[in-house]
Design a protein around this motif. Structure first.
Motif, PDB file in Angstrom:
ATOM      1  N   VAL A  50       1.010  -1.058   0.045  1.00 57.95           N
ATOM      2  CA  VAL A  50      -0.216   0.037  -0.122  1.00 57.95           C
ATOM      3  C   VAL A  50       0.765   1.069  -0.056  1.00 57.95           C
ATOM      4  CG1 VAL A  50      -1.671   1.299   1.260  1.00 57.95           C
ATOM      5  CG2 VAL A  50      -1.770  -1.284   1.185  1.00 57.95           C
ATOM      6  N   TYR A  51       0.692   2.037  -0.769  1.00 58.46           N
ATOM      7  CA  TYR A  51       1.572   3.178  -1.001  1.00 58.46           C
ATOM      8  C   TYR A  51       0.745   4.320  -0.320  1.00 58.46           C
ATOM      9  CZ  TYR A  51       4.703   1.002  -4.215  1.00 58.46           C
ATOM     10  OH  TYR A  51       5.504  -0.097  -4.831  1.00 58.46           O
ATOM     11  N   ALA A  52       1.398   5.239   0.393  1.00 58.83           N
ATOM     12  CA  ALA A  52       0.800   6.501   0.956  1.00 58.83           C
ATOM     13  C   ALA A  52       1.804   7.459   1.002  1.00 58.83           C
ATOM     14  CB  ALA A  52       0.530   5.992   2.352  1.00 58.83           C
ATOM     15  N   GLY A  53       1.419   8.880   1.241  1.00 55.40           N
ATOM     16  CA  GLY A  53       2.301   9.930   1.212  1.00 55.40           C
ATOM     17  C   GLY A  53       1.731  11.314   1.852  1.00 55.40           C
ATOM     18  N   GLY A  76       2.771  12.183  -1.492  1.00 57.87           N
ATOM     19  CA  GLY A  76       1.517  11.630  -2.044  1.00 57.87           C
ATOM     20  C   GLY A  76       1.716  11.539  -3.390  1.00 57.87           C
ATOM     21  N   SER A  77       2.585  12.407  -3.895  1.00 55.77           N
ATOM     22  CA  SER A  77       2.829  12.554  -5.383  1.00 55.77           C
ATOM     23  C   SER A  77       3.576  11.328  -5.582  1.00 55.77           C
ATOM     24  CB  SER A  77       3.267  13.891  -5.927  1.00 55.77           C
ATOM     25  OG  SER A  77       3.935  13.953  -7.158  1.00 55.77           O
ATOM     26  N   ILE A  78       4.622  11.257  -4.899  1.00 55.49           N
ATOM     27  CA  ILE A  78       5.558  10.201  -5.171  1.00 55.49           C
ATOM     28  C   ILE A  78       4.857   8.789  -5.165  1.00 55.49           C
ATOM     29  CG2 ILE A  78       7.524   9.085  -4.276  1.00 55.49           C
ATOM     30  CD1 ILE A  78       8.459  12.003  -3.770  1.00 55.49           C
ATOM     31  N   ALA A  79       4.085   8.662  -4.104  1.00 53.27           N
ATOM     32  CA  ALA A  79       3.330   7.470  -3.632  1.00 53.27           C
ATOM     33  C   ALA A  79       2.580   7.145  -5.119  1.00 53.27           C
ATOM     34  CB  ALA A  79       2.655   7.412  -2.499  1.00 53.27           C
ATOM     35  N   GLN A  80       1.635   7.962  -5.562  1.00 56.74           N
ATOM     36  CA  GLN A  80       0.905   7.865  -6.464  1.00 56.74           C
ATOM     37  C   GLN A  80       1.722   7.405  -7.915  1.00 56.74           C
ATOM     38  OE1 GLN A  80      -1.938  11.067  -7.885  1.00 56.74           O
ATOM     39  NE2 GLN A  80      -1.190  10.694 -10.017  1.00 56.74           N
ATOM     40  N   GLY A  87      -3.138  -0.748  -2.696  1.00 58.54           N
ATOM     41  CA  GLY A  87      -3.906   0.460  -2.461  1.00 58.54           C
ATOM     42  C   GLY A  87      -3.018   1.516  -2.540  1.00 58.54           C
ATOM     43  N   LEU A  88      -3.505   2.826  -2.544  1.00 57.80           N
ATOM     44  CA  LEU A  88      -2.888   4.150  -2.550  1.00 57.80           C
ATOM     45  C   LEU A  88      -3.737   5.190  -1.464  1.00 57.80           C
ATOM     46  CD1 LEU A  88      -0.866   6.049  -3.708  1.00 57.80           C
ATOM     47  CD2 LEU A  88      -2.582   6.331  -5.686  1.00 57.80           C
ATOM     48  N   LEU A  89      -3.226   5.348  -0.579  1.00 53.87           N
ATOM     49  CA  LEU A  89      -3.447   6.374   0.456  1.00 53.87           C
ATOM     50  C   LEU A  89      -2.786   7.652   0.114  1.00 53.87           C
ATOM     51  CD1 LEU A  89      -5.475   7.190   3.037  1.00 53.87           C
ATOM     52  CD2 LEU A  89      -3.740   6.318   4.362  1.00 53.87           C
ATOM     53  N   LEU A  90      -3.669   8.896  -0.146  1.00 47.32           N
ATOM     54  CA  LEU A  90      -2.959  10.033  -0.352  1.00 47.32           C
ATOM     55  C   LEU A  90      -3.656  10.974   0.629  1.00 47.32           C
ATOM     56  CD1 LEU A  90      -3.683  10.133  -4.270  1.00 47.32           C
ATOM     57  CD2 LEU A  90      -1.487   9.701  -3.144  1.00 47.32           C
ATOM     58  N   MET A  91      -2.547  11.899   1.063  1.00 47.04           N
ATOM     59  CA  MET A  91      -2.932  12.841   2.217  1.00 47.04           C
ATOM     60  C   MET A  91      -2.117  14.157   1.858  1.00 47.04           C
ATOM     61  SD  MET A  91      -2.955  10.534   5.692  1.00 47.04           S
ATOM     62  CE  MET A  91      -1.474   9.550   5.146  1.00 47.04           C
ATOM     63  N   HIS A  92      -3.006  14.808   1.298  1.00 50.12           N
ATOM     64  CA  HIS A  92      -2.798  16.486   0.941  1.00 50.12           C
ATOM     65  C   HIS A  92      -1.971  16.659  -0.598  1.00 50.12           C
ATOM     66  CE1 HIS A  92      -3.298  16.439   5.109  1.00 50.12           C
ATOM     67  NE2 HIS A  92      -2.321  15.846   5.387  1.00 50.12           N
ATOM     68  N   GLY A  93      -1.884  15.479  -1.255  1.00 56.20           N
ATOM     69  CA  GLY A  93      -1.558  15.680  -2.494  1.00 56.20           C
ATOM     70  C   GLY A  93      -1.634  14.558  -3.474  1.00 56.20           C
TER      71      GLY A  93
END
Length: 189
Positions: free
Chosen positions: A76-79, A84-88, A99-105
């Protein structure tokens, strides 16, 4: 669940380490790469300067190297924001991403991006100068076209990095709601 968590432009600060601890307390294994190699900043401007010096491609290279030993397990990528940009970017390129959990980006999306119903959850301030409404609308549509299953949660009246207790944007109520929702999302994977 294995989670690869990326820091914001402020670097690997105590707020990011606390977020990793929160995820670990929920039973997850968290990998916390330091893309700035020990440098942390008191202002976003200082962090942006280093980000520009390092360059986008080098930051992605560092992130890929950090994730590679664990990606076979299905990460699961998160950032946070920049993280978040990098995780995406990594999640969209990893066929085993869970999965992908993005916070603020968020990040731009390549026209040929394709995933198989990748679960994605985004938490963002409303409004957020870094993630304006027209950008988020276009981002959502492009993520859906790429095959992602996207949920967006907006938090009215908070600052950009509202989950970091050490920054002026911190909003306890919104941060706790983000964590409740985000932890439930990860548990559902």
């Amino acid at each position: 669940m294995d989670i690869m968590l990326f820091h914001s432009v402020y670097g690997l600060r105590p707020g990011v380490r606390a977020a990793a601890d929160r995820l670990r307390a929920a039973g997850h294994q968290v990998h916390l790469p330091d893309l700035f190699e020990g440098q942390v900043f008191g202002t976003a401007e200082e962090g942006r300067k280093l980000r520009e010096e390092i360059g986008h491609e080098e930051l992605l290279r560092r992130a890929v190297l950090a994730a590679a030993p664990y990606s076979e397990r299905g990460l699961v990528y998160a950032g946070f924001s920049l993280g978040g940009s990098i995780a995406q970017n990594l999640a969209l390129g990893d066929t085993k991403a869970r999965g992908l959990l993005l916070m603020h980006g968020t990040s731009d999306i390549a026209d040929n991006a394709s995933v198989d119903e990748l679960p994605v959850q985004l938490h963002v301030a409303d409004p957020d100068v870094s993630e304006p409404h027209d950008w988020l609308t276009a981002w959502y549509l492009r993520m859906r076209r790429a095959g992602a299953d996207v949920e967006i949660y907006r938090y009215p009246g908070v600052g950009h990095l509202y989950t970091d207790p050490d920054l002026p944007d911190y909003d306890e109520a919104a941060a706790e709601e983000t964590w409740r929702t985000g932890l439930a999302f990860i548990a559902s994977l």
